[in-house]
Design a protein around this motif. Structure first.
Motif, PDB file in Angstrom:
ATOM      1  N   PHE A   1       0.834  -1.204   0.000  1.00 55.42           N
ATOM      2  CA  PHE A   1       0.000   0.000   0.000  1.00 55.42           C
ATOM      3  C   PHE A   1       0.869   1.254   0.000  1.00 55.42           C
ATOM      4  CE2 PHE A   1      -2.094   3.403   2.439  1.00 55.42           C
ATOM      5  CZ  PHE A   1      -3.156   3.658   1.594  1.00 55.42           C
ATOM      6  N   LEU A   2       1.881   1.282   0.852  1.00 53.76           N
ATOM      7  CA  LEU A   2       2.767   2.445   0.900  1.00 53.76           C
ATOM      8  C   LEU A   2       3.514   2.618  -0.419  1.00 53.76           C
ATOM      9  CD1 LEU A   2       4.246   2.097   4.520  1.00 53.76           C
ATOM     10  CD2 LEU A   2       2.480   3.701   3.717  1.00 53.76           C
ATOM     11  N   TYR A   3       3.920   1.500  -1.024  1.00 49.48           N
ATOM     12  CA  TYR A   3       4.623   1.589  -2.304  1.00 49.48           C
ATOM     13  C   TYR A   3       3.690   2.119  -3.393  1.00 49.48           C
ATOM     14  CZ  TYR A   3       7.386   0.268  -6.372  1.00 49.48           C
ATOM     15  OH  TYR A   3       8.088   0.299  -7.553  1.00 49.48           O
ATOM     16  N   SER A   4       2.458   1.607  -3.428  1.00 54.52           N
ATOM     17  CA  SER A   4       1.508   2.051  -4.457  1.00 54.52           C
ATOM     18  C   SER A   4       1.150   3.520  -4.283  1.00 54.52           C
ATOM     19  CB  SER A   4       0.246   1.184  -4.427  1.00 54.52           C
ATOM     20  OG  SER A   4      -0.439   1.313  -3.192  1.00 54.52           O
ATOM     21  N   ILE A   5       0.961   3.953  -3.031  1.00 56.55           N
ATOM     22  CA  ILE A   5       0.654   5.363  -2.779  1.00 56.55           C
ATOM     23  C   ILE A   5       1.814   6.254  -3.210  1.00 56.55           C
ATOM     24  CG2 ILE A   5       0.493   7.042  -0.899  1.00 56.55           C
ATOM     25  CD1 ILE A   5      -2.187   6.006  -1.632  1.00 56.55           C
ATOM     26  N   SER A   6       3.033   5.791  -2.987  1.00 58.94           N
ATOM     27  CA  SER A   6       4.202   6.610  -3.303  1.00 58.94           C
ATOM     28  C   SER A   6       4.305   6.921  -4.793  1.00 58.94           C
ATOM     29  CB  SER A   6       5.481   5.916  -2.832  1.00 58.94           C
ATOM     30  OG  SER A   6       5.737   4.743  -3.588  1.00 58.94           O
ATOM     31  N   HIS A   7       3.912   5.954  -5.652  1.00 60.35           N
ATOM     32  CA  HIS A   7       3.990   6.242  -7.087  1.00 60.35           C
ATOM     33  C   HIS A   7       2.674   6.765  -7.659  1.00 60.35           C
ATOM     34  CE1 HIS A   7       1.853   2.791  -8.958  1.00 60.35           C
ATOM     35  NE2 HIS A   7       2.325   2.061  -7.977  1.00 60.35           N
TER      36      HIS A   7
ATOM     37  N   ASN B   1       6.461  -3.261 -10.934  1.00 64.49           N
ATOM     38  CA  ASN B   1       6.793  -3.823  -9.625  1.00 64.49           C
ATOM     39  C   ASN B   1       5.542  -4.107  -8.805  1.00 64.49           C
ATOM     40  OD1 ASN B   1       9.506  -3.602 -10.254  1.00 64.49           O
ATOM     41  ND2 ASN B   1       9.753  -1.623  -9.238  1.00 64.49           N
ATOM     42  N   HIS B   2       4.587  -3.172  -8.854  1.00 66.04           N
ATOM     43  CA  HIS B   2       3.350  -3.335  -8.099  1.00 66.04           C
ATOM     44  C   HIS B   2       2.577  -4.566  -8.582  1.00 66.04           C
ATOM     45  CE1 HIS B   2      -0.516  -1.243  -6.427  1.00 66.04           C
ATOM     46  NE2 HIS B   2      -0.228  -2.352  -5.801  1.00 66.04           N
ATOM     47  N   TYR B   3       2.426  -4.696  -9.881  1.00 67.58           N
ATOM     48  CA  TYR B   3       1.692  -5.829 -10.444  1.00 67.58           C
ATOM     49  C   TYR B   3       2.394  -7.152 -10.142  1.00 67.58           C
ATOM     50  CZ  TYR B   3      -2.430  -4.365 -13.043  1.00 67.58           C
ATOM     51  OH  TYR B   3      -3.703  -3.954 -13.378  1.00 67.58           O
ATOM     52  N   VAL B   4       3.700  -7.194 -10.349  1.00 63.50           N
ATOM     53  CA  VAL B   4       4.451  -8.427 -10.133  1.00 63.50           C
ATOM     54  C   VAL B   4       4.391  -8.840  -8.662  1.00 63.50           C
ATOM     55  CG1 VAL B   4       6.785  -9.390 -10.089  1.00 63.50           C
ATOM     56  CG2 VAL B   4       5.968  -8.213 -12.124  1.00 63.50           C
ATOM     57  N   ALA B   5       4.485  -7.868  -7.748  1.00 59.37           N
ATOM     58  CA  ALA B   5       4.432  -8.175  -6.316  1.00 59.37           C
ATOM     59  C   ALA B   5       3.082  -8.768  -5.935  1.00 59.37           C
ATOM     60  CB  ALA B   5       4.698  -6.911  -5.501  1.00 59.37           C
ATOM     61  N   GLU B   6       1.997  -8.154  -6.403  1.00 58.28           N
ATOM     62  CA  GLU B   6       0.655  -8.662  -6.085  1.00 58.28           C
ATOM     63  C   GLU B   6       0.446 -10.050  -6.688  1.00 58.28           C
ATOM     64  OE1 GLU B   6      -1.691  -7.376  -4.221  1.00 58.28           O
ATOM     65  OE2 GLU B   6      -1.295  -5.229  -4.034  1.00 58.28           O
ATOM     66  N   LEU B   7       0.867 -10.225  -7.929  1.00 63.52           N
ATOM     67  CA  LEU B   7       0.665 -11.497  -8.608  1.00 63.52           C
ATOM     68  C   LEU B   7       1.486 -12.608  -7.953  1.00 63.52           C
ATOM     69  CD1 LEU B   7      -1.001 -12.585 -10.921  1.00 63.52           C
ATOM     70  CD2 LEU B   7       0.852 -12.005 -12.490  1.00 63.52           C
TER      71      LEU B   7
ATOM     72  N   MET C   1      -6.104  -2.082  -6.787  1.00 63.04           N
ATOM     73  CA  MET C   1      -5.321  -2.827  -5.800  1.00 63.04           C
ATOM     74  C   MET C   1      -4.976  -1.965  -4.596  1.00 63.04           C
ATOM     75  SD  MET C   1      -2.851  -5.339  -8.067  1.00 63.04           S
ATOM     76  CE  MET C   1      -2.156  -4.087  -9.157  1.00 63.04           C
ATOM     77  N   CYS C   2      -4.663  -0.705  -4.838  1.00 64.16           N
ATOM     78  CA  CYS C   2      -4.339   0.209  -3.744  1.00 64.16           C
ATOM     79  C   CYS C   2      -5.535   0.400  -2.816  1.00 64.16           C
ATOM     80  CB  CYS C   2      -3.890   1.550  -4.318  1.00 64.16           C
ATOM     81  SG  CYS C   2      -3.483   2.794  -3.070  1.00 64.16           S
ATOM     82  N   VAL C   3      -6.710   0.595  -3.388  1.00 60.82           N
ATOM     83  CA  VAL C   3      -7.928   0.799  -2.597  1.00 60.82           C
ATOM     84  C   VAL C   3      -8.247  -0.423  -1.747  1.00 60.82           C
ATOM     85  CG1 VAL C   3     -10.433   0.959  -2.833  1.00 60.82           C
ATOM     86  CG2 VAL C   3      -8.982   2.566  -4.052  1.00 60.82           C
ATOM     87  N   HIS C   4      -8.036  -1.622  -2.303  1.00 59.66           N
ATOM     88  CA  HIS C   4      -8.340  -2.831  -1.547  1.00 59.66           C
ATOM     89  C   HIS C   4      -7.332  -3.090  -0.430  1.00 59.66           C
ATOM     90  CE1 HIS C   4     -11.213  -3.582  -4.727  1.00 59.66           C
ATOM     91  NE2 HIS C   4     -11.676  -4.600  -4.034  1.00 59.66           N
ATOM     92  N   ASP C   5      -6.063  -2.807  -0.693  1.00 59.47           N
ATOM     93  CA  ASP C   5      -5.053  -3.034   0.341  1.00 59.47           C
ATOM     94  C   ASP C   5      -5.253  -2.125   1.549  1.00 59.47           C
ATOM     95  OD1 ASP C   5      -3.796  -5.028  -1.052  1.00 59.47           O
ATOM     96  OD2 ASP C   5      -2.237  -3.747  -1.910  1.00 59.47           O
TER      97      ASP C   5
END
Length: 358
Positions: free
Chosen positions: A147-153, A181-187, A236-240
């Motif tokens: 979540f912090l990573y997604s918010i940062s970008h 990075n965000h997609y690969v991490a979640e997947l 993904m950010c909203v759900h996390d």
């Protein structure tokens, strides 16, 4: 044969807007990269790495924290070894009356003794409080970091503040390293959950969780291949966001910090309401439904993705209703911690849906 099936499945007319083909996306301008399905070949090795990281995290971080908080693993009472009952247990954990009577005659045991054996055997397979704490701590850490990573970008991205930017020049939108990075991490995380289901203690919701994780993997993969990364990262950010508080409240509950648990559950309920019932439908789903139609135009996959998003929103409403109903009953009893027990029994909110992504 394989080539013809692949061509049929990845039809330009289904997955892409009118007058756009996969060939158009294969040759981006210099310095620009478009998403390609081949980018995700690293996900399975990474998923194994995520699973190993989880085991390392639980051993080196979560378990010491559990010991500090005096959350012991506990040794469950073990059922008396019996080959006949064990064989039936593997196929049916709760035998019906007819089966109980048959077993009673076969083993010359009292029905109540057989029922007690099955109850002890079920308790034997249940994860301990320490196991639950370690699992929740791992999930809490993952959701918080992503979540912090997604918010940062996303914070510096124009589509964070104006969702119409999700569809300008779609699907010719460049892939950024942060999105990848965000997609690969979640997947990789959800593939690791698929692996762990077959290694961890088998639970009652095994099939449901298997289907859920598989559906989540398919959605993330296809939205990447279809270059819906801008909308996908927002989803993904909203759900996390709300999952962080759910796992934090569960950690407090396992550690028996009742007031902290109560406060975190209130924060979770509020965050769930605003992220899943306000931001998600009126900001993201609205954009995918109406703004994408206006700017990029509808195409066949458009109906698929919007249908899935609307189904997900329907589930959000049902889950919030269940959360509210159970929370009200627990508040009147003065034990909000009971919410987690009842949510686990009735809806499996810990795993079954809260992490369902686009």
């Amino acid at each position: 044969m394989t080539t013809s099936i692949s061509t049929w499945f990845w039809s330009d007319r289904f997955w892409l807007p009118e007058n756009v083909s996969w060939a158009d996306l294969e040759h981006p301008p210099p310095g620009v990269e478009y998403p390609r399905l081949g980018h995700l070949v690293c996900v399975l090795p990474l998923a194994v790495g995520v699973f190993l990281l989880r085991k390392l995290f639980e051993r080196l971080v979560a378990k010491p924290c559990a010991h500090i908080l005096q959350i012991e693993a506990g040794v469950p009472r073990r059922a008396q070894p019996n080959a006949v009952l064990e064989r039936l247990y593997q196929s049916k954990m709760c035998p019906d009356t007819r089966q109980l009577e048959g077993l009673s005659k076969q083993l010359d045991w009292d029905v109540r003794k057989i029922q007690r054996w099955f109850r002890i055997r079920r308790n034997q397979d249940r994860p301990s409080m320490q196991q639950k704490f370690c699992e929740s701590m791992w999930r809490f850490t993952f959701y918080l970091v992503t979540f912090l990573y997604s918010i940062s970008h996303l914070w510096v991205s124009p589509w964070m503040w104006d969702t119409r930017h999700c569809w300008y020049n779609y699907p010719f939108q460049s892939l950024s390293p942060e999105q990848y990075n965000h997609y690969v991490a979640e997947l990789a995380f959800y593939w690791s959950l698929m692996f762990s289901q077959f290694i961890d203690i088998k639970r009652k919701d095994f099939i449901i969780m298997l289907v859920h994780h598989l559906a989540t993997i398919i959605l993330i993969t296809f939205s990447y291949a279809n270059n819906m990364l801008r909308a996908g990262t927002l989803v993904m950010c909203v759900h996390d966001a709300s999952d962080i508080f759910l796992e934090a409240a569960k950690l407090a509950n396992y550690a028996k910090y009742q007031r902290l648990c109560d406060g975190l559950f209130v924060v979770f309920s509020i965050s769930f309401f605003f992220t899943r019932l306000v931001i998600f439908p009126f900001w993201i789903v609205y954009s995918v439904l109406f703004e994408s139609w206006e700017i990029a135009g509808p195409y066949q996959a458009w109906w698929l993705f919007n249908g899935l998003l609307l189904v997900l929103q329907t589930l959000h409403i049902i889950w919030f209703y269940l959360i509210t109903r159970i929370a009200i009953k627990a508040i009147f009893k003065g034990k909000v911690g009971l919410v987690f027990c009842r949510l686990s029994i009735k809806t499996k909110l810990n795993n079954y849906n809260m992490d369902c992504h686009y």
